[in-house]
Scaffold this motif. Structure first.
Motif, PDB file in Angstrom:
ATOM      1  N   SER A 190       0.830  -1.210   0.000  1.00  0.00           N
ATOM      2  CA  SER A 190       0.000   0.000   0.000  1.00  0.00           C
ATOM      3  C   SER A 190       0.863   1.258   0.000  1.00  0.00           C
ATOM      4  N   TYR A 250       1.340   4.160  -2.900  1.00  0.00           N
ATOM      5  CA  TYR A 250       1.192   5.600  -2.659  1.00  0.00           C
ATOM      6  C   TYR A 250       2.353   6.368  -3.294  1.00  0.00           C
ATOM      7  N   THR A 266      -7.112  -2.332  -1.460  1.00  0.00           N
ATOM      8  CA  THR A 266      -6.156  -1.358  -0.918  1.00  0.00           C
ATOM      9  C   THR A 266      -5.626  -0.449  -2.031  1.00  0.00           C
ATOM     10  N   ILE A 292      -5.994   3.634  -1.737  1.00  0.00           N
ATOM     11  CA  ILE A 292      -4.853   4.560  -1.871  1.00  0.00           C
ATOM     12  C   ILE A 292      -5.125   5.550  -3.013  1.00  0.00           C
ATOM     13  N   SER A 342      -7.662   8.248  -1.983  1.00  0.00           N
ATOM     14  CA  SER A 342      -7.061   9.273  -1.123  1.00  0.00           C
ATOM     15  C   SER A 342      -6.230  10.250  -1.946  1.00  0.00           C
ATOM     16  N   GLN A 393      -6.581   9.980   7.149  1.00  0.00           N
ATOM     17  CA  GLN A 393      -5.411   9.160   6.862  1.00  0.00           C
ATOM     18  C   GLN A 393      -5.073   9.244   5.374  1.00  0.00           C
ATOM     19  N   PRO A 394      -3.930   9.857   5.025  1.00  0.00           N
ATOM     20  CA  PRO A 394      -3.588   9.900   3.603  1.00  0.00           C
ATOM     21  C   PRO A 394      -3.201   8.526   3.070  1.00  0.00           C
ATOM     22  N   LEU A 395      -2.560   7.735   3.944  1.00  0.00           N
ATOM     23  CA  LEU A 395      -2.094   6.400   3.536  1.00  0.00           C
ATOM     24  C   LEU A 395      -3.203   5.405   3.842  1.00  0.00           C
ATOM     25  N   SER A 396      -4.260   5.509   3.043  1.00  0.00           N
ATOM     26  CA  SER A 396      -5.517   4.817   3.340  1.00  0.00           C
ATOM     27  C   SER A 396      -5.484   3.379   2.831  1.00  0.00           C
ATOM     28  N   GLY A 397      -4.620   2.578   3.435  1.00  0.00           N
ATOM     29  CA  GLY A 397      -4.523   1.169   3.062  1.00  0.00           C
ATOM     30  C   GLY A 397      -5.579   0.316   3.745  1.00  0.00           C
TER      31      GLY A 397
END
Lengths: 434, 434
Positions: free
Chosen positions: A97, A101, A131, A135, A138, B249-253
């Motif tokens: 993940s 990003y 996932t 990502i 976001s 949460q930017p790292l939305s895994g």
């Protein structure tokens, strides 16, 4: 196909001795290597050495003396051979993940910098691994992009309009086992002015991947499936050399700095692939991943032309062919094949759905998987929704599976169905994680 | 202070038996636990069990049966007691740099959402650990913020102007050992309308931290220093309960999703601290971190009022007091004390610079550290620049260090200086990592 036929295939299998590289529990036929690969026999001793000697005795000195600092690149160089990348292009680091990003951010940055203000769409599949979609959601929200999800593989080319900045796909679909044509889709994306991001979670170590030959742009993937790196093993990241020097890393941690131990207050990205790193890497987990990579490399997965993965691929297709043939012969009419029959579109897994409409809507797929697990045949279940059926999913890792394993797994299917074991209440209660 | 005095202090030390929880190499006095903590004796067996039993035998089933899925929260709950956080507020996950990215992003988002368009500055110290500044640089550039670095601790309050969205500080400075007044600076930040982000890399397990009592906003920190979690151990993240439900949460895994195994295409953050997670976590490295956390908890670092870390803090200050006193008595005039003499401003480390102006500009600090390492006294060197001196840095972990260790370490200092060992060529060649 009979049990004797399967034994004959095993006898003729040039990879049969690779099973000795793994420690499999007694009484288990493991068809879930696409979720968590099996433990290599070499791993416990290697991990023990890293813990007790390199850490316990070497302490901080081991960053130099045990070359901890080089691990993401050393492992990346091993992996590069399996995915058609060049030396020093791959880093083993962080999670899938997080690596996604990084590369999706970098791909978007190129669109932003391109001077084409309309190019603000990311295209993916609705059935992509969630996932990846999360990502992308976001990053699209944060950076003013639109995420466009296509429903069917064949709709992808038409979705590549002039608005598309990035085509983001998982090379082998986690639910269906469909393998995309990386070369053709990359070419179509480039023709439309878009870049490609490939998730190799179900490809690396499982099917041939030729990133550079396909002229792909970015790729990431998972260390704990077909690479046998252990639970939550570090993932990997690759960037095409033509993008490397302008790779803009949002997660600009010190391990990606040109001189991390100079402790300067401003970020200066490392000149090479080290810029794909962020923070300090989990050395113990990386050491287990290295043992996993070595098992795939031990298969000498290169044919006479230097093409990677040929022997593994031949056996993988033979195993999934055998499984499909036996399921269809011995459980006639019970299952629909979700994974393509065509070799060129099949990953290293076989997914089934219930053929009966009532069973397809109900609990049968889940309960059959649980009943099989109780018999030692470990596959997994992936829930469907209004558009997609519930899935019985089986991964076939040619490194440690035999044709006799395939025979016996289908024999267990027959028993579970004939004895209606799957109707037992204990197989119809859902666990937290499946 | 004599060797006998040190032995008497050891005899009276209520924590002296905690050393038995660790395996230290023979002939080493380890003053680098602030860079990489020592291996707990329990770790090899625990890691071996996770590898060979939980992974090797349990395979994919161990996500449920061995509770792998709960590890970030279970470890977070252990850590919470050491940093003044409440249960279910802390997650052990990812790296310090990545966790900082998450919380700084979330803090910035609050400013963006506040309707105060001028509030777009992040304040930190130029001497903050570089990875913190690098992450802040990246986020500021991406989100239209300005990063303002102050030169001196005493300049921080005046820097808290109405433009400031976030005050981002490392609680104990990695170079100088200065400990900030978390309560006072948090109050000053809040009075100015700013939020606080605290990096506890050199605090957790080393000094008392009271995140909730100080009304801090966000915190992150490192698992491999005073928490003895092993090389590159997973880090941690804490968010004040008042911000938790709007934590973006930017790292939305998928591990941060409300229902990760429902595999739905849209991100829905988990209701609690699970949303601070991103991808699949490195289970083997997490298992080593748990052993490290257990060593600190074994110190029962809670006084009669339930205040954390009192016994460890008392011994830490006594150790650093003794080291300072012995260095000043036995190497008079050779070193300047960089770390504050005042207990309230001192972390669990002592940093020295060369007193002589010529030596301070030259290679002496580096070479003395190397000569000490060759004698088994492991500290580290941190390079200075035009504004800041080169540093000889020594961390004091009260769990496994004795007062006699302090005596002997200073005896080695005396020998290195009297015999001018540090002038040898082999101690003047810089390694890649120090």
């Amino acid at each position: 196909m009979t049990l004797d036929d399967c034994r004959a295939l095993d006898h003729a299998d040039p990879l049969r001795e690779l099973r000795d590289l793994f420690t499999l529990p007694d009484g288990v036929i493991y068809l879930d290597g696409n979720s968590l690969g099996v433990m290599p026999t070499a791993t416990p001793a290697r991990v023990a050495d890293v813990v007790a000697q390199e850490w316990g005795n070497g302490l901080i000195r081991s960053w130099n003396t045990a070359s901890w600092i080089d691990m993401p690149q050393r492992l990346g160089n091993k992996l590069a051979r399996l995915i058609g990348a060049a030396p020093d292009e791959v880093m083993c680091t962080d999670s899938t993940s997080i690596n996604l990003y990084k590369v999706l951010f970098a791909a978007m940055s190129q669109a932003i910098d391109s001077g084409e203000p309309q190019r603000r769409t990311v295209v993916s599949e609705r059935s992509n691994f969630p996932t990846d979609l999360y990502i992308a959601e976001s990053l699209c929200r944060e950076r003013g992009f639109t995420l466009k999800l296509v429903e069917r593989v064949e709709d992808i080319p038409a979705a590549l309009t002039p608005e598309v900045a990035v085509l983001m796909l998982t090379h082998v679909n986690y639910r269906t086992g469909v393998m995309h044509d990386m070369a053709a889709l990359t070419e179509a994306a480039h023709a439309a002015g878009a870049l490609t991001v490939w998730d190799l979670a179900h490809s690396a170590g499982a099917v041939p991947v030729k990133l550079n030959a396909c002229n792909a742009d970015f790729a990431i993937g998972c260390g704990y499936k077909y690479l046998n790196g252990g639970p939550g093993a570090p993932a990997f990241v690759w960037v095409n050399a033509r993008h490397a020097s302008r790779f803009e890393q949002p997660l600009s941690g010190w391990f990606g700095h040109a001189a991390p131990f100079a402790f300067t207050p401003h970020y200066q990205p490392a000149p090479g692939a080290a810029r794909y790193l962020c923070g300090t890497q989990p050395i113990i987990s990386l050491s287990a991943l290295e043992c996993g990579l070595d098992t795939v490399l031990a298969a000498e997965p290169f044919n006479a032309d230097g093409e990677p993965m040929s022997a593994l691929r031949i056996k993988s297709l033979a195993l999934t062919d055998a499984f499909i043939a036996l399921i269809e012969a011995r459980c006639p009419g019970r299952f629909t094949l979700v994974t393509p029959r065509e070799h060129g579109q099949r990953g290293s897994q076989v997914c089934l759905a219930m053929a009966d409409a009532a069973e397809a809507q109900g609990n049968a797929a889940y309960a059959i998987v649980q009943a099989l697990i109780a018999r030692g045949v470990i596959g997994d279940f992936r829930a469907g929704d209004a558009q997609t059926p519930h899935i019985l999913r089986f991964g076939f890792t040619p490194l440690y599976l035999s044709f006799e394993d395939v025979w016996h797994s289908v024999e267990h299917f027959v028993q579970v169905l004939e004895k209606e074991e799957w109707r037992r209440p204990e197989f119809n209660q859902k666990n937290a994680v499946t």
